[in-house]
Write a protein that holds these residues in place. Structure first.
Motif, PDB file in Angstrom:
ATOM      1  N   ALA A 354       2.203  23.219 -14.587  1.00 50.82           N
ATOM      2  CA  ALA A 354       3.026  22.536 -13.592  1.00 50.82           C
ATOM      3  C   ALA A 354       2.132  21.849 -12.573  1.00 50.82           C
ATOM      4  O   ALA A 354       1.092  22.398 -12.167  1.00 50.82           O
ATOM      5  CB  ALA A 354       3.951  23.525 -12.899  1.00 50.82           C
ATOM      6  N   VAL A 355       2.534  20.664 -12.147  1.00 54.12           N
ATOM      7  CA  VAL A 355       1.725  19.935 -11.175  1.00 54.12           C
ATOM      8  C   VAL A 355       1.608  20.720  -9.875  1.00 54.12           C
ATOM      9  O   VAL A 355       0.604  20.620  -9.158  1.00 54.12           O
ATOM     10  CB  VAL A 355       2.320  18.525 -10.936  1.00 54.12           C
ATOM     11  N   THR A 356       2.589  21.546  -9.580  1.00 54.33           N
ATOM     12  CA  THR A 356       2.550  22.361  -8.360  1.00 54.33           C
ATOM     13  C   THR A 356       1.504  23.463  -8.436  1.00 54.33           C
ATOM     14  O   THR A 356       1.152  24.054  -7.413  1.00 54.33           O
ATOM     15  CB  THR A 356       3.929  22.988  -8.111  1.00 54.33           C
ATOM     16  N   ASP A 357       1.009  23.763  -9.647  1.00 48.05           N
ATOM     17  CA  ASP A 357      -0.001  24.811  -9.816  1.00 48.05           C
ATOM     18  C   ASP A 357      -1.415  24.257  -9.948  1.00 48.05           C
ATOM     19  O   ASP A 357      -2.372  25.022 -10.112  1.00 48.05           O
ATOM     20  CB  ASP A 357       0.315  25.657 -11.057  1.00 48.05           C
ATOM     21  N   LEU A 358      -1.575  22.942  -9.898  1.00 49.18           N
ATOM     22  CA  LEU A 358      -2.897  22.348 -10.063  1.00 49.18           C
ATOM     23  C   LEU A 358      -3.807  22.680  -8.893  1.00 49.18           C
ATOM     24  O   LEU A 358      -3.363  22.762  -7.744  1.00 49.18           O
ATOM     25  CB  LEU A 358      -2.783  20.823 -10.178  1.00 49.18           C
ATOM     26  N   GLU A 359      -5.093  22.835  -9.201  1.00 50.17           N
ATOM     27  CA  GLU A 359      -6.108  23.082  -8.186  1.00 50.17           C
ATOM     28  C   GLU A 359      -7.345  22.254  -8.509  1.00 50.17           C
ATOM     29  O   GLU A 359      -7.593  21.927  -9.675  1.00 50.17           O
ATOM     30  CB  GLU A 359      -6.490  24.570  -8.148  1.00 50.17           C
ATOM     31  N   PRO A 360      -8.136  21.915  -7.491  1.00 50.09           N
ATOM     32  CA  PRO A 360      -9.413  21.236  -7.758  1.00 50.09           C
ATOM     33  C   PRO A 360     -10.247  22.060  -8.742  1.00 50.09           C
ATOM     34  O   PRO A 360     -10.299  23.291  -8.656  1.00 50.09           O
ATOM     35  CB  PRO A 360     -10.074  21.163  -6.379  1.00 50.09           C
ATOM     36  N   GLY A 361     -10.855  21.370  -9.678  1.00 47.99           N
ATOM     37  CA  GLY A 361     -11.631  22.051 -10.720  1.00 47.99           C
ATOM     38  C   GLY A 361     -10.889  22.136 -12.037  1.00 47.99           C
ATOM     39  O   GLY A 361     -11.518  22.303 -13.098  1.00 47.99           O
ATOM     40  N   ASP A 362      -9.545  22.076 -11.996  1.00 46.17           N
ATOM     41  CA  ASP A 362      -8.795  22.040 -13.243  1.00 46.17           C
ATOM     42  C   ASP A 362      -9.122  20.750 -13.999  1.00 46.17           C
ATOM     43  O   ASP A 362      -9.455  19.719 -13.391  1.00 46.17           O
ATOM     44  CB  ASP A 362      -7.293  22.093 -12.971  1.00 46.17           C
ATOM     45  N   GLU A 363      -9.035  20.810 -15.304  1.00 46.88           N
ATOM     46  CA  GLU A 363      -9.333  19.629 -16.121  1.00 46.88           C
ATOM     47  C   GLU A 363      -8.048  19.128 -16.771  1.00 46.88           C
ATOM     48  O   GLU A 363      -7.361  19.877 -17.482  1.00 46.88           O
ATOM     49  CB  GLU A 363     -10.385  19.959 -17.170  1.00 46.88           C
ATOM     50  N   LEU A 364      -7.736  17.856 -16.525  1.00 45.63           N
ATOM     51  CA  LEU A 364      -6.498  17.252 -17.007  1.00 45.63           C
ATOM     52  C   LEU A 364      -6.751  16.334 -18.182  1.00 45.63           C
ATOM     53  O   LEU A 364      -7.760  15.622 -18.245  1.00 45.63           O
ATOM     54  CB  LEU A 364      -5.849  16.427 -15.893  1.00 45.63           C
ATOM     55  N   LEU A 365      -5.784  16.299 -19.108  1.00 42.97           N
ATOM     56  CA  LEU A 365      -5.871  15.395 -20.246  1.00 42.97           C
ATOM     57  C   LEU A 365      -5.514  13.982 -19.788  1.00 42.97           C
ATOM     58  O   LEU A 365      -4.464  13.761 -19.168  1.00 42.97           O
ATOM     59  CB  LEU A 365      -4.904  15.863 -21.345  1.00 42.97           C
ATOM     60  N   VAL A 366      -6.397  13.012 -20.090  1.00 42.04           N
ATOM     61  CA  VAL A 366      -6.188  11.629 -19.664  1.00 42.04           C
ATOM     62  C   VAL A 366      -6.586  10.680 -20.791  1.00 42.04           C
ATOM     63  O   VAL A 366      -7.276  11.057 -21.748  1.00 42.04           O
ATOM     64  CB  VAL A 366      -7.017  11.284 -18.401  1.00 42.04           C
ATOM     65  N   TYR A 367      -6.156   9.429 -20.643  1.00 37.92           N
ATOM     66  CA  TYR A 367      -6.642   8.346 -21.506  1.00 37.92           C
ATOM     67  C   TYR A 367      -7.416   7.398 -20.614  1.00 37.92           C
ATOM     68  O   TYR A 367      -6.871   6.851 -19.652  1.00 37.92           O
ATOM     69  CB  TYR A 367      -5.493   7.618 -22.186  1.00 37.92           C
ATOM     70  N   TYR A 368      -8.694   7.206 -20.948  1.00 39.73           N
ATOM     71  CA  TYR A 368      -9.557   6.395 -20.084  1.00 39.73           C
ATOM     72  C   TYR A 368     -10.181   5.271 -20.890  1.00 39.73           C
ATOM     73  O   TYR A 368     -10.706   5.467 -21.987  1.00 39.73           O
ATOM     74  CB  TYR A 368     -10.661   7.271 -19.477  1.00 39.73           C
ATOM     75  N   GLU A 369     -10.108   4.057 -20.362  1.00 42.49           N
ATOM     76  CA  GLU A 369     -10.822   2.917 -20.921  1.00 42.49           C
ATOM     77  C   GLU A 369     -11.282   2.052 -19.759  1.00 42.49           C
ATOM     78  O   GLU A 369     -10.492   1.682 -18.896  1.00 42.49           O
ATOM     79  CB  GLU A 369      -9.939   2.108 -21.884  1.00 42.49           C
ATOM     80  N   ASP A 370     -12.550   1.749 -19.747  1.00 45.12           N
ATOM     81  CA  ASP A 370     -13.134   1.021 -18.618  1.00 45.12           C
ATOM     82  C   ASP A 370     -12.844  -0.464 -18.783  1.00 45.12           C
ATOM     83  O   ASP A 370     -13.742  -1.281 -19.016  1.00 45.12           O
ATOM     84  CB  ASP A 370     -14.640   1.275 -18.556  1.00 45.12           C
ATOM     85  N   THR A 371     -11.547  -0.809 -18.670  1.00 47.30           N
ATOM     86  CA  THR A 371     -11.103  -2.187 -18.882  1.00 47.30           C
ATOM     87  C   THR A 371     -10.078  -2.551 -17.824  1.00 47.30           C
ATOM     88  O   THR A 371      -9.169  -1.769 -17.540  1.00 47.30           O
ATOM     89  CB  THR A 371     -10.454  -2.340 -20.282  1.00 47.30           C
ATOM     90  N   ALA A 372     -10.206  -3.732 -17.271  1.00 42.47           N
ATOM     91  CA  ALA A 372      -9.216  -4.220 -16.310  1.00 42.47           C
ATOM     92  C   ALA A 372      -7.978  -4.729 -17.044  1.00 42.47           C
ATOM     93  O   ALA A 372      -7.998  -4.959 -18.251  1.00 42.47           O
ATOM     94  CB  ALA A 372      -9.830  -5.344 -15.467  1.00 42.47           C
ATOM     95  N   ARG A 373      -6.904  -4.892 -16.301  1.00 38.12           N
ATOM     96  CA  ARG A 373      -5.641  -5.381 -16.886  1.00 38.12           C
ATOM     97  C   ARG A 373      -5.113  -6.557 -16.070  1.00 38.12           C
ATOM     98  O   ARG A 373      -5.237  -6.598 -14.849  1.00 38.12           O
ATOM     99  CB  ARG A 373      -4.587  -4.273 -16.871  1.00 38.12           C
ATOM    100  N   HIS A 374      -4.513  -7.515 -16.794  1.00 38.77           N
ATOM    101  CA  HIS A 374      -3.830  -8.626 -16.140  1.00 38.77           C
ATOM    102  C   HIS A 374      -2.492  -8.808 -16.842  1.00 38.77           C
ATOM    103  O   HIS A 374      -2.445  -9.095 -18.043  1.00 38.77           O
ATOM    104  CB  HIS A 374      -4.671  -9.906 -16.244  1.00 38.77           C
TER     105      HIS A 374
END
Length: 386
Positions: A354-374
């Protein structure tokens, strides 16, 4: 390449009632084309909306005489001709009646059953003239298909004959290029549905997801939050990708989990604030504020597998929010706003949280691409997002 499914439903299937059952199952499953005899074109049009291909004779004048009533979207030669072995294959292909019909623009497609290497060569000749080349293997399938994929190129749409969804999946993947389409010959509604699913699966992206470390999480004031209700049910490991920065999107779970206070809503993703980006099919993003009934969105599971869903309703309501900031493996900081509620779940290395249980140091699943968008499209330019 856009893949498609053709369903064979000519008189070899049986009487009209048998053909009708097969066609109806195909329409319900979502096939792209139905291949019938010329006399059935009007009947198919009455059953539903689908592209219709019809077998025509090898004589152009015969086909012209047959063109009374609704016309098919494509006429296919080869049945009761050289293509299926009814007429002996000429040693000199240039004198083929089937090829003459194609060259005279009397037909768009050629049908060839592969009995041996001479028919494989004939299929290559057909492909040079036809918009659609339909090939059906007899005693062997993969090797002729590999040869045709390697030799034909992009001048024709190659349609490979199959009888099962498993064969269809193989045809789509052969030589890592695959056939453009399959011609399915089965009465089994389940097999037809699974073949359509195989078509959809080969078109879908698989995303490389990674974990980012939470560096800050803080309560903010209220904001306009978007709740996306799809017309599709989601599984326990599925959700959507959202974020305040297009280069870094957070995985947010669908509301499939039961709680003591709220029933599960497996069609819903509580996605975030109106400004946030949402990943949609085709590798693009859209703003959550632009999502509405009929919008096609991308569902993602925790392994990065994707599929499409249609939005039935998007609700925008004012709710208290959290700002979640995280740092990627590359040291980039990304963030998003999510509703401050126990029912909003993200995915950490420990699983659903739950987002209410998140703390600094937790690792979240993300999708990352170093690309700008237009306008949702990835572009090569420098953009600073804060």
């Amino acid at each position: 390449m856009t893949r498609s499914v053709w369903l064979k439903a000519d008189d070899e299937v049986g009487d009209w009632e048998a053909r009708k059952r097969r066609i109806t199952a195909g329409l319900e499953a979502g096939v792209d084309w139905v291949l019938v005899d010329r006399s059935d074109v009007e009947r198919v049009r009455e059953l539903g909306e689908v592209d219709v291909a019809a077998f025509g004779g090898g004589d152009v004048h015969v086909m012209e005489a047959e063109e009374e009533g609704p016309s098919p979207d494509a006429t296919v030669v080869g049945k009761d001709g050289e293509g299926d072995g009814t007429v002996d294959l000429p040693s000199d292909f240039s004198g083929s009646a089937d090829l003459s019909a194609l060259r005279a623009d009397g037909a768009q497609g050629g049908y060839v059953r592969i009995f041996d290497e001479s028919y494989e060569a004939f299929a290559e000749a057909v492909a040079e003239e036809a918009e659609y080349t339909l090939v059906v293997g007899e005693d062997w399938q993969i090797i002729p298909l590999e040869n045709l994929i390697a030799r034909i190129g992009e001048e024709t749409t190659l349609v490979a004959g199959v009888r099962t969804a498993e064969e269809a999946a193989t045809a789509y993947e052969t030589l890592e290029i695959g056939a453009d389409a399959v011609l399915l010959d089965t009465d089994d509604p389940g097999e037809i549905r699974r073949t359509v699913e195989a078509r959809d699966a080969v078109e879908r992206e698989t995303l490389d997801l990674e974990y980012a470390e939470v560096t800050e999480i803080e309560q903010t004031g209220s904001a306009d939050r978007v709740c996306i209700d799809t017309a599709n049910m989601m599984d326990h490991d599925e959700g959507m990708l959202v974020g305040s920065m297009s280069r870094g999107l957070f995985f947010v779970h669908a509301e499939t989990a039961e709680s003591p206070y709220v029933a599960s809503r497996p069609f819903r993703v509580n996605a975030g604030a109106v400004h946030a980006y949402l990943r949609v099919p085709g590798g693009e993003t859209t703003y959550l504020s632009e999502v509405g009934s009929g919008t096609e969105v991308q569902i993602v599971d925790t392994d990065g597998n994707t599929r499409e869903a249609v939005v039935g309703r998007a609700k925008i309501e004012k709710r208290p929010m959290f700002r979640v900031q995280a740092e990627t493996e590359d040291g980039d900081r990304i963030e998003t706003l999510l509703q401050n509620a126990e029912t909003i779940k993200v995915h950490t290395r420990e699983g659903r949280t739950a987002v209410t249980d998140l703390e600094p140091g937790d690792e979240l699943l993300v999708y990352y691409e170093d690309t700008a968008r237009h306008f949702g499209e990835a572009v090569e330019e420098s953009i600073i997002e804060k």
